[in-house]
Motif scaffolding. Structure first.
Motif, PDB file in Angstrom:
ATOM      1  N   THR A 130       1.859   2.889 -12.123  1.00 44.62           N
ATOM      2  CA  THR A 130       2.143   4.065 -11.302  1.00 44.62           C
ATOM      3  C   THR A 130       3.560   4.593 -11.520  1.00 44.62           C
ATOM      4  N   LEU A 131       4.350   3.909 -12.353  1.00 43.23           N
ATOM      5  CA  LEU A 131       5.684   4.373 -12.737  1.00 43.23           C
ATOM      6  C   LEU A 131       5.762   4.334 -14.253  1.00 43.23           C
ATOM      7  N   HIS A 132       6.042   5.471 -14.880  1.00 45.87           N
ATOM      8  CA  HIS A 132       5.988   5.534 -16.339  1.00 45.87           C
ATOM      9  C   HIS A 132       7.328   5.274 -17.020  1.00 45.87           C
ATOM     10  N   HIS A 133       8.380   5.155 -16.254  1.00 50.56           N
ATOM     11  CA  HIS A 133       9.676   4.791 -16.835  1.00 50.56           C
ATOM     12  C   HIS A 133       9.525   3.433 -17.526  1.00 50.56           C
ATOM     13  N   PRO A 134      10.089   3.240 -18.738  1.00 51.11           N
ATOM     14  CA  PRO A 134       9.932   1.959 -19.446  1.00 51.11           C
ATOM     15  C   PRO A 134      10.492   0.793 -18.627  1.00 51.11           C
ATOM     16  N   SER A 183       3.221  -4.162 -17.540  1.00 49.00           N
ATOM     17  CA  SER A 183       1.966  -3.423 -17.534  1.00 49.00           C
ATOM     18  C   SER A 183       2.270  -2.026 -18.056  1.00 49.00           C
ATOM     19  N   ARG A 184       1.507  -1.584 -19.036  1.00 49.89           N
ATOM     20  CA  ARG A 184       1.767  -0.283 -19.665  1.00 49.89           C
ATOM     21  C   ARG A 184       0.507   0.580 -19.635  1.00 49.89           C
ATOM     22  N   GLY A 185       0.636   1.789 -19.120  1.00 47.72           N
ATOM     23  CA  GLY A 185      -0.474   2.733 -19.161  1.00 47.72           C
ATOM     24  C   GLY A 185      -1.247   2.814 -17.854  1.00 47.72           C
ATOM     25  N   GLU A 186      -1.729   4.000 -17.556  1.00 47.20           N
ATOM     26  CA  GLU A 186      -2.473   4.198 -16.312  1.00 47.20           C
ATOM     27  C   GLU A 186      -3.779   3.418 -16.302  1.00 47.20           C
ATOM     28  N   GLU A 187      -4.357   3.157 -17.492  1.00 47.90           N
ATOM     29  CA  GLU A 187      -5.592   2.376 -17.550  1.00 47.90           C
ATOM     30  C   GLU A 187      -5.390   0.969 -16.995  1.00 47.90           C
ATOM     31  N   GLN A 202       0.827  -1.207   0.000  1.00 47.25           N
ATOM     32  CA  GLN A 202       0.000   0.000   0.000  1.00 47.25           C
ATOM     33  C   GLN A 202       0.860   1.256   0.000  1.00 47.25           C
ATOM     34  N   ASN A 203       2.101   1.145   0.474  1.00 44.04           N
ATOM     35  CA  ASN A 203       2.982   2.312   0.598  1.00 44.04           C
ATOM     36  C   ASN A 203       3.994   2.412  -0.545  1.00 44.04           C
ATOM     37  N   ARG A 204       3.812   1.633  -1.626  1.00 40.43           N
ATOM     38  CA  ARG A 204       4.792   1.677  -2.704  1.00 40.43           C
ATOM     39  C   ARG A 204       4.702   2.979  -3.489  1.00 40.43           C
ATOM     40  N   THR A 205       5.743   3.263  -4.226  1.00 41.94           N
ATOM     41  CA  THR A 205       5.860   4.521  -4.969  1.00 41.94           C
ATOM     42  C   THR A 205       4.666   4.709  -5.903  1.00 41.94           C
ATOM     43  N   PHE A 206       4.102   5.924  -5.910  1.00 43.67           N
ATOM     44  CA  PHE A 206       2.879   6.179  -6.669  1.00 43.67           C
ATOM     45  C   PHE A 206       3.037   7.440  -7.509  1.00 43.67           C
ATOM     46  N   LYS A 207       3.127   7.286  -8.803  1.00 48.79           N
ATOM     47  CA  LYS A 207       3.158   8.372  -9.781  1.00 48.79           C
ATOM     48  C   LYS A 207       4.134   9.489  -9.397  1.00 48.79           C
ATOM     49  N   PRO A 208       5.417   9.171  -9.267  1.00 48.67           N
ATOM     50  CA  PRO A 208       6.389  10.214  -8.931  1.00 48.67           C
ATOM     51  C   PRO A 208       6.612  11.163 -10.106  1.00 48.67           C
ATOM     52  N   SER A 209       7.111  12.348  -9.842  1.00 52.53           N
ATOM     53  CA  SER A 209       7.470  13.272 -10.914  1.00 52.53           C
ATOM     54  C   SER A 209       8.711  12.740 -11.631  1.00 52.53           C
ATOM     55  N   ALA A 210       8.971  13.295 -12.825  1.00 48.15           N
ATOM     56  CA  ALA A 210      10.148  12.874 -13.584  1.00 48.15           C
ATOM     57  C   ALA A 210      11.417  13.125 -12.783  1.00 48.15           C
ATOM     58  N   ALA A 211      11.424  14.177 -11.989  1.00 46.90           N
ATOM     59  CA  ALA A 211      12.611  14.496 -11.189  1.00 46.90           C
ATOM     60  C   ALA A 211      12.849  13.469 -10.093  1.00 46.90           C
ATOM     61  N   ASN A 212      11.797  12.741  -9.716  1.00 47.07           N
ATOM     62  CA  ASN A 212      11.914  11.737  -8.646  1.00 47.07           C
ATOM     63  C   ASN A 212      11.744  10.320  -9.171  1.00 47.07           C
ATOM     64  N   ASP A 213      12.020  10.118 -10.441  1.00 48.42           N
ATOM     65  CA  ASP A 213      11.876   8.810 -11.072  1.00 48.42           C
ATOM     66  C   ASP A 213      12.811   7.804 -10.389  1.00 48.42           C
ATOM     67  N   PRO A 214      12.265   6.773  -9.700  1.00 52.06           N
ATOM     68  CA  PRO A 214      13.138   5.841  -8.965  1.00 52.06           C
ATOM     69  C   PRO A 214      13.855   4.844  -9.855  1.00 52.06           C
ATOM     70  N   LEU A 215      13.505   4.800 -11.154  1.00 47.94           N
ATOM     71  CA  LEU A 215      14.130   3.841 -12.067  1.00 47.94           C
ATOM     72  C   LEU A 215      15.183   4.481 -12.969  1.00 47.94           C
TER      73      LEU A 215
END
Length: 359
Positions: free
Chosen positions: A192-196, A184-188, A71-84
């Motif tokens: 929650t992470l958009h980095h490829p 999994s690709r896409g918010e649909e 429940q506490n995993r990374t959720f939609k971070p900004s590009a500046a905070n991309d964890p990947l």
């Protein structure tokens, strides 16, 4: 500094794998065409999460995993905070404590399964419980913040296929029963992470879908032969002994599978030509979906290879489940589909194959 680098002879040619242990004891593997020898940047320590439990559903006859820490995993971070992304010297640290890399795989910080998971501490009368052993890994396709299987290029897709094969071999050697690389690709889809990136789950209990698949193959079902009997009406494209098809029993609009004409149990059994074709088709199908809908297409991709012990009869497939019926219409799983498992499909598979083939 001792650098743990192995030279690998793979279907993609000579590659290098570097193993690195992060400050919190999680493993990180860096794959590339060149040996990775960069100095690591300083990380903060911490204890990895092992918790959770498996509970048996007596009516559906399947295990469900409960992992409240997710429940506490990374959720939609900004590009500046991309964890990947690669870490920046003097800046915020990411999951990858290096200034650059080609392809990275690391132990998930918020896993559903863990090889050191403890036995469940709860006690529920009449309910079977099981420790959530297994493994969860994150696969980062590229250091770039944006991209897709279509745009990262054939060389990087070849590298990805080789890395998947390496992890298959390692995870099966550790005693896991089933290994599932997926994306999994896409918010649909719930991304929650958009980095490829994609993921790999290794299971210590065989999921019900793969249990049924293995039984069907064991009883003599020949998917590769049946695919060739469908004719060109269900074919999207082919390459190097593999075909991309919209199977006549597809459950999602525009669903496609990649199937070898001569069945293989998993990517580890590919010849070099087949591995190259597989890498090409992964990008080609993603490109066709984006062209068809005129936008980055949300989808689920999963690689279905033989569970441990089923290699003799199981036939490998890679399956794409797009989540769009049209550019502005999402395929939602409605109440009746969730409740019964009986899907309603709005696009005939032969129509989907023709539309994708024309691109």
């Amino acid at each position: 500094m001792t650098v743990d680098i192995s030279k690998l002879e793979t279907v993609a040619g000579t590659l290098y794998r570097r193993h690195f242990v992060k400050a919190d004891s999680r493993s990180l593997w860096l794959y590339g065409y060149e040996a990775h020898e960069l100095e690591p940047l300083a990380e903060e320590g911490g204890e990895p999460i092992h918790g959770g439990s498996l509970r048996w559903h007596p009516l559906r006859q399947e295990w469900n995993v409960y992992a409240s820490h997710r429940q506490n995993r990374t959720f939609k971070p900004s590009a500046a905070n991309d964890p990947l992304a690669p870490s920046k010297p003097g800046g915020a640290m990411t999951e990858i404590p290096f200034a650059d890399f080609e392809l990275a795989i690391f132990d998930n910080k918020f896993p559903s399964f863990h090889p050191d998971a403890s036995a469940p501490t709860e006690s529920i009368p009449g309910m079977a419980l099981h420790r959530p052993g297994g493994k969860c890994e994150v696969v980062v396709y590229t250091p770039a913040l944006e991209g897709s299987l279509a745009t990262i290029g054939q060389d990087r897709r070849r590298l990805l296929v080789a890395a998947w094969i390496d992890r298959y071999e390692a995870l099966f050697a550790q005693g896991h029963k089933f290994v599932l690389p997926f994306e999994s690709r896409g918010e649909e889809v719930g991304v929650t992470l958009h980095h490829p990136h994609g993921q790999i789950y290794a299971f210590d209990v065989l999921p019900p879908v793969q249990t049924r698949m293995a039984a069907a193959f064991r009883e003599g079902y020949d998917l590769s032969a049946e695919m060739q009997s469908w004719g060109e009406g269900y074919e999207v494209t082919r390459q190097g002994g593999l075909r991309a098809v919209a199977p006549p029993f597809a459950r999602f609009p525009y669903e496609t599978w990649i199937i070898a004409e001569e069945a293989v149990p998993g990517p580890w059994a590919f010849r070099a030509e087949q591995a190259d074709a597989f890498a090409h088709l992964l990008g080609d199908l993603t490109r066709r979906y984006d062209a068809l809908f005129g936008r980055p297409t949300p989808y689920m991709l999963s690689l279905h290879a033989a569970p441990a012990g089923e290699e003799r009869t199981f036939q490998f497939t890679a399956q794409f489940y797009p989540l769009l019926r049209s550019p502005d219409k999402v395929k939602y799983l409605a109440s009746v589909e969730q409740s019964t498992g009986l899907f309603t499909i709005d696009i005939m598979p032969e129509q989907a194959a023709a539309a994708l083939k024309d691109l």
